[in-house]
Structure formats: structure tokens, C-alpha cells
Design a protein around this motif. Structure first.
Motif, short mmCIF file in Angstrom:
data_model
loop_
_atom_site.label_atom_id
_atom_site.label_comp_id
_atom_site.label_asym_id
_atom_site.label_seq_id
_atom_site.Cartn_x
_atom_site.Cartn_y
_atom_site.Cartn_z
N SER B 36 -18.45 12.59 -63.95
CA SER B 36 -18.16 13.26 -62.67
C SER B 36 -16.73 13.80 -62.68
O SER B 36 -15.84 13.20 -63.29
CB SER B 36 -18.31 12.26 -61.52
N MET B 37 -16.56 14.89 -61.98
CA MET B 37 -15.22 15.50 -61.90
C MET B 37 -14.84 15.67 -60.43
O MET B 37 -15.58 16.26 -59.66
CB MET B 37 -15.23 16.86 -62.58
N THR B 39 -11.98 17.41 -58.15
CA THR B 39 -10.86 18.33 -58.12
C THR B 39 -10.22 18.20 -56.75
O THR B 39 -10.82 18.56 -55.75
CB THR B 39 -11.32 19.77 -58.35
N PHE B 40 -9.05 17.61 -56.74
CA PHE B 40 -8.37 17.32 -55.49
C PHE B 40 -7.14 18.21 -55.45
O PHE B 40 -6.21 18.01 -56.22
CB PHE B 40 -7.98 15.84 -55.44
N LYS B 42 -5.31 20.83 -56.99
CA LYS B 42 -5.51 21.35 -58.34
C LYS B 42 -5.75 20.26 -59.39
O LYS B 42 -6.11 20.55 -60.50
CB LYS B 42 -4.28 22.18 -58.73
N ASP B 43 -5.56 19.01 -58.99
CA ASP B 43 -5.70 17.95 -59.99
C ASP B 43 -7.16 17.74 -60.35
O ASP B 43 -8.00 17.55 -59.47
CB ASP B 43 -5.12 16.63 -59.44
N GLN B 44 -7.43 17.75 -61.63
CA GLN B 44 -8.79 17.49 -62.08
C GLN B 44 -8.85 16.07 -62.58
O GLN B 44 -8.09 15.67 -63.46
CB GLN B 44 -9.18 18.47 -63.17
N ILE B 45 -9.78 15.31 -62.04
CA ILE B 45 -9.86 13.90 -62.38
C ILE B 45 -11.27 13.60 -62.83
O ILE B 45 -12.24 13.86 -62.12
CB ILE B 45 -9.47 13.04 -61.16
N LEU B 46 -11.37 13.08 -64.04
CA LEU B 46 -12.69 12.91 -64.65
C LEU B 46 -13.06 11.44 -64.72
O LEU B 46 -12.26 10.61 -65.14
CB LEU B 46 -12.67 13.51 -66.06
N GLY B 47 -14.27 11.12 -64.34
CA GLY B 47 -14.78 9.77 -64.52
C GLY B 47 -14.65 8.94 -63.26
O GLY B 47 -13.67 9.04 -62.52
N ASP B 49 -13.97 5.82 -62.65
CA ASP B 49 -12.83 4.92 -62.44
C ASP B 49 -11.59 5.68 -62.01
O ASP B 49 -10.89 5.28 -61.08
CB ASP B 49 -12.53 4.14 -63.73
N ALA B 50 -11.34 6.79 -62.70
CA ALA B 50 -10.16 7.58 -62.34
C ALA B 50 -10.30 8.18 -60.95
O ALA B 50 -9.34 8.27 -60.19
CB ALA B 50 -9.95 8.68 -63.38
N GLY B 53 -9.76 5.54 -58.48
CA GLY B 53 -8.32 5.25 -58.52
C GLY B 53 -7.52 6.28 -57.74
O GLY B 53 -6.61 5.96 -56.98
N LYS B 54 -7.90 7.52 -57.92
CA LYS B 54 -7.20 8.60 -57.21
C LYS B 54 -7.41 8.48 -55.70
O LYS B 54 -6.45 8.55 -54.92
CB LYS B 54 -7.77 9.95 -57.70
#
Lengths: 524, 125
Positions: B36-37, B39-40, B42-47, B49-50, B53-54
Motif C-alpha cells: 500500500s502507498m 501519499t500525504f 508530497k511524502d510517499q510512504i510505502l507499506g 507499518d510505515a 507510523g506516519k
């Protein structure tokens, strides 16, 4: 009144022309001061009547097309530009009259006039220096020097956005001899503000973050405080900017002026829907955008709400979905029919790219390239000319060879189109930096955002994010794309990209070939 | 969420998502997968757990979402959905609502759905 450009144009080699010019201007001033009409004044009146008859103030458009066929000019024996024997004088009279029109002229079309000398047009830039659009379609301009009379190094037509030279030997020869690209870049150099040339986009949309706003509205509001999160610019990952910009620069002018022509751009089984968010955003309300801008009060939601707004939030439980379904338009023809019933719009996507925020990335797992575009921006609604904001989400697929879309010049076609129309809020919402919120005293949250700014990476203590920190864009985005689409971990995604020259499509294809042979530890 | 009616799925999903977000956003984990991705901005955060965490590290403790519009369409793969949401949110003691837009790509998995793409922007002004 000095007519500097006229003086420059009527060269010293031709003193007669200079004398004629002075006469022409003298006649004008006689007419302006309302003295007894002379023959010259009558001529001016014919020209004035002609210009006013050809003027569309709503569109700020002066139609000077096919003047040779104008019965009024013929009846009075006047020689419009392009007629044998016509000089810079006649053109100057027309352009001077154009300079007095209200509201200011934005667009002039001189199409189909057999104009064979740029010199005839040499006073245009002087009288209408802020002209935005100029069509010289189907004239007889042959050499670059003709263009020098319009552009050049003296800051002429510095605001020109669109120029059409199609149907002139100059342009047609360049294109025919394979110098189309050079022609385009030479024109772009001569007119630095040019966005469209011969109905094609001349430059990609500026996706870079807009610079600091010069708008006075926000600067006057020192009490604004911040939402503790930084706004970020548009991003486009894993896809060529030009694919997106070519699509958008073509799509929106057609959506604005010729929606039916978009039938070609939609996949035969495309879906379209729209919803309406009538809430006035808090900051827009504070700034008074909803009632201080000139036409906002004339806007009506009813035309949108009654036009099939699909807001599932108003859905009453599981059984009441009929209305929602009826406003999901299935198939390209239904999509076009539905959007054709919506109010006319004007999106300034080429002229004011800073007013649009575009995010785009590939979607789809292992299949063909598909693009997701999320767009935020604004448009002017007709006939009220009020401004609305919108969000729009597209899914695009490559148009297959031989498809209707491809045959009509669309490289990508639309599979899905969702639009949310909402009350206007300024595009400063996507300015970089802390989100401004009106809330009395400055809050310490500013410190939070400063801390944020000083951190190079988001505060996520994850190995994946850690592994990515050693990469900069665009590699970082590409790695993420490969990870998401293949399930590979960062290390293997980097290997895969490096072995494929950082080409996303090749890397994914390579992965598909070898995935069976990869061990479990290659994956997330 | 077993129903295949996209409108109903979209509505139920958004209700569940924002209720969970506002109550305890660490509990959003079951909605995401390793691919899963988020996008918050411009930050792209994958997975998953991340992403969790975000979301849990966002600098506010209380948040309340109020949804104004939801739209949904079938997506590119069979059974998948694109869900577009606009609304406003209030954080901590802040009394000024902030508008947001969020787009989800939901992919079916067994009798349920997970979030494959999640794009959040606070930029609707």
C-alpha cells in the motif's frame, strides 16, 4: 498619440508614407474633438464602425478575419490590411481603434487576409501591447523577418500566449522540411510568454512549485497561524511530465469550449461522475472570497445539484443507491452527454499553471501503464463569470494503435473521470510551507513546522524509509514505485532499476521475467 | 463490506475509516498491506507499518473528520474502486476547520477490501 511604432515602421526611405501617416493621425484627432466632419473623418468613422461591429466585448475578441470580403469596407472603397495597395496606415488606424476598446482586447484574429508583409502589422504591438492571443491563420507571411515586426528584442507583445501561423508559407515550409521543432523553438524564443503555437502546447506546464505569492491578501493577515504540517508541491513520479501536460493542455480547452469533441478522448467504457461540495472553506470565508470577488454572488449551485451531483455521503443506507447509480455515467457517450449539460467553464491551465496542483503516478500491477492524475484547481463558470474550485481524478490508459482516441491524436484516453466542484478557495492553499489558518494569536505551532522543515525525512522510524534516505528524487520515487508494483524490497528494487538504466517500464518488465527465480528475501 | 455495490462499499468504507482515524488511528493497520502507498502531501510512504507510523506521528493528538462529499467509481482492476472524499477536519483545540481531499484506491481481497493507494491533501482551502 505619438505613434512611435508608426514612425519606426515608415522608414526614411519613404517620406510619402510619413506624410500620409501624419494626415491620418490629424484626421483622427479632428474626429475625436468633434469638429466639422471632413472626408477623412468620415473614413475614420467607417473604420470605427467596422471595428465595433467586429468586436465581441464578452469574449474580449476582435474579429478581423476575411476583411477583403467585408461589404461595408468594400462599399466605401477602403483597403483593409492584405488588400493590394493597403499600407501600414490602414492597419494602424484599426489597431489604434482597437486600443480604445473596453474591456481591453485580449484576442485578435487576422485570419484569411492574404497579408504578405509583416511590416503591415508593425504597429500592432505598440497599440495593443497586452494582446494575449493572435491568429494569423491562412495569410501569406513567408520569411522570419515578417515575424520580427511582431516580436523582436524591443519587448513587443510580451504577453502573447497563443499565436497561430498555420497556413502561412513560412510555417508550412518549415514543417514540410522537417524543421518543425526548430520553428517552434525559434518562435518560443521570440515570444517568451508563448504557451500555444499553432494550437499545440509549446511548453510543458510548469510543475515546479509556485514561487512566493505576490497576492496582497495573505500578506495583510499577520494573525494567520499554521496547521502543523508543511504543504508540498505537485509531484509526478515514474511518468514523463510531457505525457501529463500534453493531455491536460489539450483536454481542458476542449472541456471548456467543445465538450462534444472529447468523445474521442474517453474510453468506450469510461466512467464519469461529479459531486458538489457547497461548503465555503474557512479560510476562503475569512478572506471574504465568497462575496468580495465581483461575480461570486451570481453563482448558483442549483444547476450543479440538479444536474446529477453524485454525493454518496447523502446516501440513505444500503438500499437507496438508485440515484447514485443514475449519476454514474457509464460509457463515453453517456459521459459526454452528462458533462455537456453542465455549466460552461474556463480553466486557465496554460496561462496560470500556479493555480493548479497536479499529482500523478502510474497505477496497475504489472500490466500496461495506467496513470492516475489528481488535479486541484479553479475555473471560471459561465455565464456568471464567478470562480469555483475543483478536484478532479482521472485514470488514463494508453490509447491503442488504431483506436478512435489514437486516430484523433490522443496518446492517452480516459478510463475514469471524477470531478468534485466546490466553493472557491485561493490556490495559495498549495503554496509551500505551513498551512495558514486564521486563529487569532500566533500559535507555537510555527515552531513545530520549523522543526519539520529542519528534518530531512519524515519522522517515520522505519527501515524502508531509512533505506531510502540515501537516494534523492527522482530515484527515490522510482524505487517506491518498483517496491509498490512488484513487492520487491528497497535493495532489490534498486538493483532492478540500476540494471535497467532507471527506466521504470523496463524495470517492471524485467521483474516480470525473473520474478519466479527470486528468493523470498527479495521481497518486502 | 462484502457487498459489490460500489456506492455502498464506498460509503461504508469512509465511515469506518474516519471513525477509526478519529478514535485511534493506529487501528487503521488492517486496512493497509505491504504494497500500500500513502501519499500525504508530497511524502510517499510505502507499506502498512510505515503508513501507520506516519499517521500516528502526525503532530496532533485529537482529530475529527467531517465528510462533505463521497464519490466512487469502478477502478482499473476487477472489483476495485476509486473513492474520492472531500470534507474538513479539526485538530486538537483548533476551532477553524481545515478542508481536505482524499482519494482511495480500494482493492478487493476475499470478502473485504484493502487500501492500495491513499492520497491525502490538505489543499482545498
Amino acid at each position: 498619440m505619438e505613434g512611435i511604432s508608426i514612425r519606426g515602421a515608415s522608414s526614411a526611405r519613404n517620406p510619402t508614407m510619413g506624410r500620409i501617416r501624419r494626415n491620418a493621425l490629424a484626421t483622427t484627432s479632428v474626429s475625436d474633438s468633434g469638429r466639422v466632419p471632413t472626408v477623412g473623418t468620415k473614413t475614420i468613422d467607417v473604420w470605427r464602425h467596422f471595428v465595433h461591429r467586429r468586436w465581441n466585448p464578452d469574449a474580449q475578441f476582435l474579429n478581423l478575419e476575411s476583411m477583403l470580403n467585408d461589404p461595408e469596407l468594400a462599399k466605401h472603397g477602403l483597403l483593409p490590411p492584405g488588400a493590394p495597395g493597403s499600407t501600414v496606415r490602414e492597419a494602424s488606424v484599426i489597431f489604434k481603434l482597437a486600443s480604445n476598446l473596453k474591456p481591453p482586447v485580449q484576442t485578435i484574429s487576422l485570419a484569411n487576409n492574404k497579408i504578405s508583409s509583416g511590416q503591415i502589422l508593425s504597429t500592432l504591438a505598440h497599440y495593443v501591447p497586452r494582446l494575449a492571443n493572435l491568429s494569423l491563420l491562412n495569410n501569406d507571411l513567408r520569411v522570419w523577418r515578417d515575424i520580427d515586426y511582431l516580436s523582436g528584442r524591443k519587448g513587443k507583445l510580451e504577453h502573447l500566449r497563443e499565436l497561430i501561423l498555420t497556413g502561412n508559407p513560412l510555417r508550412e515550409l518549415e514543417v514540410k522540411n522537417g524543421r518543425g521543432d526548430k520553428y517552434k523553438s525559434d518562435m518560443a524564443r521570440r515570444f517568451p510568454s508563448l504557451v500555444m503555437l499553432d494550437q499545440e502546447a509549446i511548453a510543458t506546464i510548469g510543475f515546479d512549485a509556485p514561487g512566493p505569492s505576490s497576492g496582497p491578501v495573505t500578506e495583510k493577515r499577520p494573525t494567520a497561524t499554521s496547521f502543523p504540517y508543511e504543504m508540498k508541491p505537485s509531484f509526478i513520479t515514474g511518468v514523463e511530465d510531457s505525457i501529463i501536460s500534453n493531455f491536460l493542455v489539450r483536454f481542458f480547452p476542449l472541456f471548456d469550449d467543445q465538450r462534444a469533441a472529447l468523445l474521442d478522448a474517453y474510453h468506450p467504457s469510461a466512467t464519469f461522475s461529479f459531486s458538489v461540495n457547497t461548503t465555503i472553506p474557512a479560510r476562503a470565508r475569512i478572506q471574504g472570497l465568497h462575496n468580495q470577488l465581483p461575480n461570486q454572488r451570481k453563482l448558483e449551485w442549483s444547476v450543479w445539484l440538479n444536474g446529477g451531483s453524485r454525493n454518496l455521503n447523502r446516501l440513505g443506507g444500503g438500499s437507496g443507491s438508485d440515484k447514485a447509480f443514475s449519476s454514474l455515467h457509464l460509457g463515453s457517450e453517456a459521459a459526454i452527454r452528462a458533462m455537456s449539460a453542465l455549466p460552461k467553464t474556463k480553466h486557465e491551465i496554460s496561462g496560470s499553471p500556479e493555480k493548479f496542483c497536479i499529482d500523478a503516478w502510474p497505477v496497475g500491477q504489472g500490466e500496461d501503464l495506467k496513470l492516475f492524475i489528481s488535479l486541484h484547481g479553479q475555473f471560471t463558470e459561465e455565464p456568471s463569470r464567478g470562480i469555483r474550485s475543483f478536484n478532479r481524478a482521472f485514470i488514463l490508459v494508453p490509447a491503442p494503435p488504431g483506436s478512435r482516441a489514437k486516430l484523433n491524436g490522443w496518446d492517452m484516453m480516459i478510463l475514469s473521470d471524477q470531478m468534485c466542484v466546490r466553493a472557491y478557495s485561493s490556490h495559495e492553499a498549495w503554496r509551500l510551507g505551513p498551512m495558514k489558518v486564521q486563529a487569532g494569536d500566533p500559535l507555537p505551532s510555527q515552531q513545530v513546522s520549523q522543526q519539520h522543515a529542519s528534518q530531512a525525512v519524515p519522522p517515520v522510524p522505519q527501515t524502508l524509509q531509512d533505506a531510502l534516505t540515501s537516494f534523492a528524487e527522482p530515484q527515490r520515487g522510482l524505487i517506491l514505485q518498483v517496491c509498490q508494483r512488484t513487492g520487491l524490497n528497497v535493495q532489490f528494487a534498486v538493483d532492478c532499476l540500476q540494471n535497467n538504466a532507471w527506466d521504470l517500464v523496463r524495470a517492471i518488465a524485467n521483474f516480470e521475467q525473473v520474478k519466479g527465480a527470486l528468493s523470498r528475501d527479495a521481497f518486502l | 463490506m462484502a457487498s459489490m455495490d460500489p456506492a455502498v462499499v464506498a460509503k461504508q468504507f469512509t465511515e469506518y475509516y474516519y471513525l477509526t482515524f478519529d478514535t485511534d488511528r493506529s487501528q487503521l493497520a488492517p486496512l493497509y498491506r505491504t504494497t500500500s502507498m500513502l501519499t500525504f502531501e508530497k511524502d510517499q510512504i510505502l507499506g502498512v507499518d510505515a503508513i501507520v507510523g506516519k499517521l500516528t506521528s502526525l503532530p496532533f493528538s485529537k482529530v475529527r473528520h467531517n465528510v462533505s462529499t463521497i464519490d466512487a467509481q469502478p477502478s482499473i482492476s476487477p472489483g476495485a474502486l476509486i473513492v474520492s472524499v472531500t470534507g474538513y477536519l479539526l485538530v486538537d483545540e483548533e476551532s477553524n476547520p481545515l478542508s481536505f481531499s482524499q482519494v482511495f484506491q480500494l482493492v478487493p481481497e476475499g470478502s473485504t477490501y484493502y487500501v492500495f493507494n491513499d492520497m491525502f491533501r490538505l489543499n482545498v482551502g
